[in-house]
Design a protein around this motif. Structure first.
Motif, PDB file in Angstrom:
ATOM      1  N   MET A  90     -46.896   8.540  -4.560  1.00  0.00           N
ATOM      2  CA  MET A  90     -45.499   8.023  -4.898  1.00  0.00           C
ATOM      3  C   MET A  90     -44.267   8.213  -4.473  1.00  0.00           C
ATOM      4  O   MET A  90     -43.644   7.888  -4.183  1.00  0.00           O
ATOM      5  CB  MET A  90     -45.624   8.090  -6.364  1.00  0.00           C
ATOM      6  CG  MET A  90     -46.210   7.688  -7.095  1.00  0.00           C
ATOM      7  SD  MET A  90     -46.265   7.688  -9.098  1.00  0.00           S
ATOM      8  CE  MET A  90     -47.553   7.757 -10.244  1.00  0.00           C
ATOM      9  N   GLN A  91     -44.405   9.093  -4.234  1.00  0.00           N
ATOM     10  CA  GLN A  91     -42.721   9.682  -3.134  1.00  0.00           C
ATOM     11  C   GLN A  91     -42.691   8.736  -2.225  1.00  0.00           C
ATOM     12  O   GLN A  91     -41.986   8.227  -1.415  1.00  0.00           O
ATOM     13  CB  GLN A  91     -43.296  10.633  -3.264  1.00  0.00           C
ATOM     14  CG  GLN A  91     -42.094  11.715  -5.010  1.00  0.00           C
ATOM     15  CD  GLN A  91     -42.166  13.254  -5.373  1.00  0.00           C
ATOM     16  OE1 GLN A  91     -42.643  13.845  -4.520  1.00  0.00           O
ATOM     17  NE2 GLN A  91     -42.166  13.941  -5.890  1.00  0.00           N
ATOM     18  N   ALA A  92     -43.892   9.474  -1.642  1.00  0.00           N
ATOM     19  CA  ALA A  92     -44.090   8.156  -0.476  1.00  0.00           C
ATOM     20  C   ALA A  92     -43.576   7.128  -0.821  1.00  0.00           C
ATOM     21  O   ALA A  92     -43.446   6.300   0.876  1.00  0.00           O
ATOM     22  CB  ALA A  92     -45.669   8.825   0.266  1.00  0.00           C
ATOM     23  N   GLY A  93     -44.274   6.014  -1.274  1.00  0.00           N
ATOM     24  CA  GLY A  93     -43.967   4.994  -1.722  1.00  0.00           C
ATOM     25  C   GLY A  93     -42.119   4.356  -1.392  1.00  0.00           C
ATOM     26  O   GLY A  93     -42.026   3.372  -1.338  1.00  0.00           O
ATOM     27  N   ALA A  94     -41.980   5.613  -3.025  1.00  0.00           N
ATOM     28  CA  ALA A  94     -40.442   5.412  -2.954  1.00  0.00           C
ATOM     29  C   ALA A  94     -39.794   5.252  -1.241  1.00  0.00           C
ATOM     30  O   ALA A  94     -38.878   5.139  -1.321  1.00  0.00           O
ATOM     31  CB  ALA A  94     -39.554   5.948  -3.641  1.00  0.00           C
ATOM     32  N   ALA A  95     -40.357   6.350  -0.804  1.00  0.00           N
ATOM     33  CA  ALA A  95     -39.540   6.908   0.683  1.00  0.00           C
ATOM     34  C   ALA A  95     -39.526   5.631   1.319  1.00  0.00           C
ATOM     35  O   ALA A  95     -38.841   5.331   2.021  1.00  0.00           O
ATOM     36  CB  ALA A  95     -39.834   8.067   0.965  1.00  0.00           C
ATOM     37  N   GLY A  96     -40.398   4.946   1.421  1.00  0.00           N
ATOM     38  CA  GLY A  96     -41.739   3.923   1.914  1.00  0.00           C
ATOM     39  C   GLY A  96     -40.377   3.009   2.249  1.00  0.00           C
ATOM     40  O   GLY A  96     -39.958   1.905   2.865  1.00  0.00           O
ATOM     41  N   GLU A  97     -40.002   2.422   0.671  1.00  0.00           N
ATOM     42  CA  GLU A  97     -39.487   0.987   0.812  1.00  0.00           C
ATOM     43  C   GLU A  97     -38.137   2.017   1.118  1.00  0.00           C
ATOM     44  O   GLU A  97     -37.668   0.870   2.096  1.00  0.00           O
ATOM     45  CB  GLU A  97     -39.484   1.348  -1.272  1.00  0.00           C
ATOM     46  CG  GLU A  97     -40.078   1.148  -1.722  1.00  0.00           C
ATOM     47  CD  GLU A  97     -40.563   1.134  -3.379  1.00  0.00           C
ATOM     48  OE1 GLU A  97     -39.327   0.691  -4.146  1.00  0.00           O
ATOM     49  OE2 GLU A  97     -40.569   1.410  -4.005  1.00  0.00           O
ATOM     50  N   ARG A  98     -37.318   2.749   0.941  1.00  0.00           N
ATOM     51  CA  ARG A  98     -36.663   2.569   1.760  1.00  0.00           C
ATOM     52  C   ARG A  98     -36.114   2.776   3.150  1.00  0.00           C
ATOM     53  O   ARG A  98     -35.396   1.885   3.557  1.00  0.00           O
ATOM     54  CB  ARG A  98     -35.153   3.900   1.456  1.00  0.00           C
ATOM     55  CG  ARG A  98     -35.016   4.120  -0.557  1.00  0.00           C
ATOM     56  CD  ARG A  98     -34.764   6.015  -0.887  1.00  0.00           C
ATOM     57  NE  ARG A  98     -34.504   6.692  -0.374  1.00  0.00           N
ATOM     58  CZ  ARG A  98     -32.862   6.601  -0.054  1.00  0.00           C
ATOM     59  NH1 ARG A  98     -32.610   5.707  -0.942  1.00  0.00           N
ATOM     60  NH2 ARG A  98     -32.825   7.828   0.629  1.00  0.00           N
ATOM     61  N   LEU A  99     -37.581   3.752   3.357  1.00  0.00           N
ATOM     62  CA  LEU A  99     -37.201   3.641   5.032  1.00  0.00           C
ATOM     63  C   LEU A  99     -37.863   2.166   5.122  1.00  0.00           C
ATOM     64  O   LEU A  99     -37.660   2.211   6.593  1.00  0.00           O
ATOM     65  CB  LEU A  99     -38.473   4.471   5.512  1.00  0.00           C
ATOM     66  CG  LEU A  99     -38.104   5.739   5.079  1.00  0.00           C
ATOM     67  CD1 LEU A  99     -39.556   7.371   5.491  1.00  0.00           C
ATOM     68  CD2 LEU A  99     -37.496   6.728   6.417  1.00  0.00           C
ATOM     69  N   PHE A 100     -38.436   1.390   5.241  1.00  0.00           N
ATOM     70  CA  PHE A 100     -38.566   0.091   5.528  1.00  0.00           C
ATOM     71  C   PHE A 100     -38.173  -1.134   5.055  1.00  0.00           C
ATOM     72  O   PHE A 100     -37.468  -1.692   6.134  1.00  0.00           O
ATOM     73  CB  PHE A 100     -40.779  -0.086   4.794  1.00  0.00           C
ATOM     74  CG  PHE A 100     -41.225   0.323   5.974  1.00  0.00           C
ATOM     75  CD1 PHE A 100     -41.074  -0.024   6.944  1.00  0.00           C
ATOM     76  CD2 PHE A 100     -42.235   0.894   4.510  1.00  0.00           C
ATOM     77  CE1 PHE A 100     -42.472   0.657   7.440  1.00  0.00           C
ATOM     78  CE2 PHE A 100     -43.660   1.456   4.533  1.00  0.00           C
ATOM     79  CZ  PHE A 100     -43.732   1.056   6.674  1.00  0.00           C
ATOM     80  N   ALA A 101     -36.207  -0.801   4.382  1.00  0.00           N
ATOM     81  CA  ALA A 101     -35.601  -1.320   4.016  1.00  0.00           C
ATOM     82  C   ALA A 101     -34.550  -1.579   5.352  1.00  0.00           C
ATOM     83  O   ALA A 101     -34.550  -2.077   5.831  1.00  0.00           O
ATOM     84  CB  ALA A 101     -34.836  -0.869   3.078  1.00  0.00           C
ATOM     85  N   LEU A 102     -34.645   0.165   6.387  1.00  0.00           N
ATOM     86  CA  LEU A 102     -34.109  -0.059   7.632  1.00  0.00           C
ATOM     87  C   LEU A 102     -34.910  -0.405   8.109  1.00  0.00           C
ATOM     88  O   LEU A 102     -34.265  -1.287   9.028  1.00  0.00           O
ATOM     89  CB  LEU A 102     -33.416   2.235   7.509  1.00  0.00           C
ATOM     90  CG  LEU A 102     -32.364   2.680   7.022  1.00  0.00           C
ATOM     91  CD1 LEU A 102     -32.268   3.453   7.856  1.00  0.00           C
ATOM     92  CD2 LEU A 102     -30.961   1.259   7.795  1.00  0.00           C
ATOM     93  N   LEU A 103     -36.217  -0.302   8.457  1.00  0.00           N
ATOM     94  CA  LEU A 103     -36.766  -0.220   9.971  1.00  0.00           C
ATOM     95  C   LEU A 103     -36.759  -1.862   9.936  1.00  0.00           C
ATOM     96  O   LEU A 103     -37.088  -2.508  10.736  1.00  0.00           O
ATOM     97  CB  LEU A 103     -38.492  -0.251   9.272  1.00  0.00           C
ATOM     98  CG  LEU A 103     -38.329   1.854   9.773  1.00  0.00           C
ATOM     99  CD1 LEU A 103     -39.896   1.910   9.425  1.00  0.00           C
ATOM    100  CD2 LEU A 103     -38.355   1.746  11.463  1.00  0.00           C
ATOM    101  N   ASP A 104     -37.227  -2.833   8.839  1.00  0.00           N
ATOM    102  CA  ASP A 104     -36.827  -3.635   8.797  1.00  0.00           C
ATOM    103  C   ASP A 104     -35.312  -4.628   9.088  1.00  0.00           C
ATOM    104  O   ASP A 104     -35.453  -6.225   9.503  1.00  0.00           O
ATOM    105  CB  ASP A 104     -36.867  -4.708   7.200  1.00  0.00           C
ATOM    106  CG  ASP A 104     -39.206  -4.305   7.155  1.00  0.00           C
ATOM    107  OD1 ASP A 104     -39.337  -3.705   8.331  1.00  0.00           O
ATOM    108  OD2 ASP A 104     -39.059  -4.432   5.950  1.00  0.00           O
ATOM    109  N   LEU A 105     -34.232  -3.953   9.644  1.00  0.00           N
ATOM    110  CA  LEU A 105     -33.226  -4.621   9.945  1.00  0.00           C
ATOM    111  C   LEU A 105     -33.375  -5.468  10.415  1.00  0.00           C
ATOM    112  O   LEU A 105     -34.164  -4.657  11.714  1.00  0.00           O
ATOM    113  CB  LEU A 105     -32.224  -4.168   9.071  1.00  0.00           C
ATOM    114  CG  LEU A 105     -31.624  -3.443   8.675  1.00  0.00           C
ATOM    115  CD1 LEU A 105     -30.643  -1.856   8.010  1.00  0.00           C
ATOM    116  CD2 LEU A 105     -31.123  -4.567   7.252  1.00  0.00           C
ATOM    117  N   ARG A 106     -33.070  -6.335  10.756  1.00  0.00           N
ATOM    118  CA  ARG A 106     -32.656  -6.723  12.551  1.00  0.00           C
ATOM    119  C   ARG A 106     -31.557  -7.679  13.325  1.00  0.00           C
ATOM    120  O   ARG A 106     -30.661  -7.459  12.095  1.00  0.00           O
ATOM    121  CB  ARG A 106     -33.720  -8.331  12.656  1.00  0.00           C
ATOM    122  CG  ARG A 106     -35.345  -8.037  12.707  1.00  0.00           C
ATOM    123  CD  ARG A 106     -35.417  -7.706  13.379  1.00  0.00           C
ATOM    124  NE  ARG A 106     -37.044  -7.189  13.357  1.00  0.00           N
ATOM    125  CZ  ARG A 106     -37.969  -5.974  13.065  1.00  0.00           C
ATOM    126  NH1 ARG A 106     -36.645  -5.299  13.285  1.00  0.00           N
ATOM    127  NH2 ARG A 106     -38.691  -5.622  12.732  1.00  0.00           N
TER     128      ARG A 106
END
Ligand SMILES: Nc1ncnc2c1ncn2[C@@H]1O[C@H](COP(=O)(O)OP(=O)(O)OP(=O)(O)O)[C@@H](O)[C@H]1O
Length: 595
Positions: free
Chosen positions: A317-333
């Protein structure tokens, strides 16, 4: 993005390393079989002890080939089997930790690289919307959460599921009815456990967001220490900081409370199942004590991996929450992406042109129909009031942004037709904040052109009036700068940046307020360097202070996103328009300042 989607996307990072995971799984099979063997051997161990080593291998679930051995051999045979199982399990543990560690590190390494690439490829305006400390915390806290999940959750899901299967098999083999009843506790616990798990997730997500806020404030605070102290703002800062720490604490404590509930619940249900089995078997005498012991051992052992599965789900779950924040950045174009048929831009030969360019940052208008020509071999200056749009012109030139309408033309060709990196290569940028990396002077200068020879580096430094002071540094060009290196004055740093720009051999030099944050003495030094660098070059000089650009071939006054006046310094003064008004304002201001 939902946590589950984030976890699914994180799992893509594991795919290339599936081979390592298979190796870990093989070790887990060894471990699982070893644990099953221990449970199985408990009954024979009891017989072995009670009979003085003679009857340990007889009975319903004995080790058949051992029961055929003579007593002497049998006496040693059983302990040897126990040791062998221990060694088997030890090897399994070791291999499992090694391979799972390797897997986690590889996943996180790839993720870090992607995040670094994405961050360094963002446009300055995208970056300015994020807090630096918060970004850093994604590299540390969020990445650690992913690492733990890759290490422990993935490992535990494989290992513990396997152990549950093996141990459940042993329990059912001893007594299908009693084994099934005792194992039924596990799915019973599933529903309340999943509720508690969701509650823990909410707390975890909030806790991570608060940590990001804390890191953001700390970063800002350290950057603005002088201002905070000068305004005696420590107390207010502490209050803000404490509010975040309190919110973090509350979120984490509520998550811990929910997290503790899962093993707590399992413990109670498991005890109830065990008690029931003991009472039932004592009353009915339905089983041999040895078989019952093996069954109980298997069931006791099975609850541990089940509890572990619940515990490591928290990491997921922690990784999921972290993943949400990381992908929010990774998805920036980046706002400027290369079109499908984009080609490399040839070196600029004649001119750069802005044609009726409109540009807004979100709802904030910056350029409103700006038309501007930058001829090759000439110094063009942009002046004007703050917020007029000068720096935005530089951002559009360097393809940090692209116009919403209108065109930027390189020798008559729309910059959209070129690969953004090759357009950027046409420009050497010197900004208000001279950026030097920690490293030697030489490394810093070569950042512009790594293959430059020492002679070329020295020549560029001479042009930028930097060679003299570099030679006076303790190790000359090899002197280390930045953290734990020597400290340079603002003017010296800026002259190094100018030397770096000269060394780059980019066709166009862009100076964005290169002298505006310097003290008068440093400004004089940099101005004299620029006076040596600029003549004959194609340059765009953005300046607040008109006195710094009187030598430009042509000066444009930019106001409210348009050019309102253009000409040479003297002509503009004579015209008595906006430029003359600004000039008067600044010269009167500086005379007053001098008086
Ligand atoms: N990243 C950004 N996000 C939102 N608005 C921005 C951003 N950068 C600039 N602006 C806005 O765009 C307008 C033009 O800004 P720009 O920095 O180009 O002006 P400038 O003439 O260079 O000003 P200064 O001399 O103060 O640097 C201003 O209103 C500014 O507030």
């Amino acid at each position: 993005m939902r946590t589950r989607t984030a976890l699914f996307r994180l799992s893509h990072y594991g795919r290339p390393h599936v081979g390592v995971l298979v190796a870990a799984f093989a070790c887990m099979v060894v471990l699982g079989l070893g644990t099953g063997a221990y449970a199985y051997l408990m009954g024979p161990a009891l017989g072995f002890l009670l009979s003085g080593g003679t009857e340990g291998f007889s009975g319903a679930h004995a080790v058949p080939w051992l029961s055929t051995l003579p007593r002497e051999a049998a006496l040693w045979g059983f302990p040897v089997v126990v040791i062998a199982v221990g060694v088997f399990k030890g090897v399994g543990y070791l291999g499992q930790f090694y391979f799972m560690g390797l897997f986690a590190q590889r996943v996180v390494r790839d993720l870090r690289r992607d995040l670094f690439l994405r961050l360094t490829a963002l446009s300055p305006s995208q970056l300015s919307r994020e807090r630096t400390g918060d970004l850093l915390s994604r590299f540390s806290t969020d990445m650690t959460a992913v690492e733990w999940a890759a290490m422990y959750t993935v490992g535990s899901y494989l290992r513990d599921t396997l152990q549950v299967i093996v141990l459940a098999g042993v329990a059912l083999a001893m007594s299908p009815l009693l084994g099934a009843l005792m194992l039924a506790v596990i799915p019973l616990a599933a529903l309340p456990a999943s509720r508690l798990t969701r509650k823990a997730l909410r707390g975890t997500r909030e806790g991570q967001a608060q940590l990001g806020q804390l890191a953001g404030q700390l970063h800002e605070g350290l950057g603005g220490l002088r201002t905070i102290q000068a305004f005696n703002g420590q107390a207010a800062e502490l209050e803000r900081f404490s509010a975040h720490t309190k919110a973090h604490e509350e979120a984490v404590v509520s998550a811990a409370w929910a997290r503790g509930g899962v093993p707590g619940l399992m413990e109670v249900l498991a005890a109830a199942a065990l008690a029931g089995a003991l009472a039932y078997t004592a009353a009915t005498r339905a089983m041999e004590p040895e078989a019952l012991l093996s069954l109980l051992t298997a069931v006791i052992l099975v609850y541990q991996p089940v509890k572990d599965l619940g515990r490591v789900t928290q990491f997921a779950m922690q990784a999921g929450a972290a993943g949400e924040r990381l992908f929010a950045l990774l998805d920036l174009r980046h706002p400027v992406e290369d079109g499908p048929g984009a080609v490399a831009a040839p070196p600029l030969a004649q001119s750069l042109r802005f044609e009726d360019v409109h540009f807004s940052y979100g709802a904030r208008r910056a350029l409103e129909g700006l038309t501007l020509e930058l001829p090759v071999g000439k110094v063009t200056a942009l002046v004007g009031p703050s917020g007029g749009g000068k720096s935005t012109v530089a951002s559009l030139l360097l393809r940090f942004e692209k116009p919403q309408s209108g065109r930027v033309l390189l020798d008559g060709v729309d910059a959209d037709r070129y690969l953004a990196a090759t357009v950027r290569a046409q420009f050497a940028l010197v900004t208000q904040e001279p950026l030097l990396f920690s490293g030697s002077v030489l490394e810093n200068l070569r950042f512009a052109r790594p293959e430059a020879t020492l002679e070329e580096v020295e020549a560029a430094a001479r042009v930028a009036h930097a060679d003299g002071f570099i030679r006076e540094l303790p190790q000359g060009y090899d002197t280390r700068l930045g953290e734990r290196g020597v400290t340079l004055s603002g003017g010296q740093r800026q002259r190094l940046c100018i030397a770096r720009a000269v060394l780059s051999r980019a066709p166009v030099l862009v100076l964005d307020e290169a002298t505006s944050s310097l003290d008068p003495e440093s400004e004089r030094e940099v101005q004299s360097a620029l006076a040596a660098v600029l003549p004959g070059r194609t340059a765009l000089v953005i300046a607040h202070r008109l006195s710094t650009v009187t030598g430009a071939d042509i000066t444009h006054v930019v106001e409210a996103g348009r050019i309102v006046e253009s000409g040479h310094h003297l002509d503009l003064l004579r015209a008595g328009g906006r430029y003359a008004a600004l000039w008067n304002l600044q010269t009167v201001g500086s005379e007053r300042g001098a008086a």
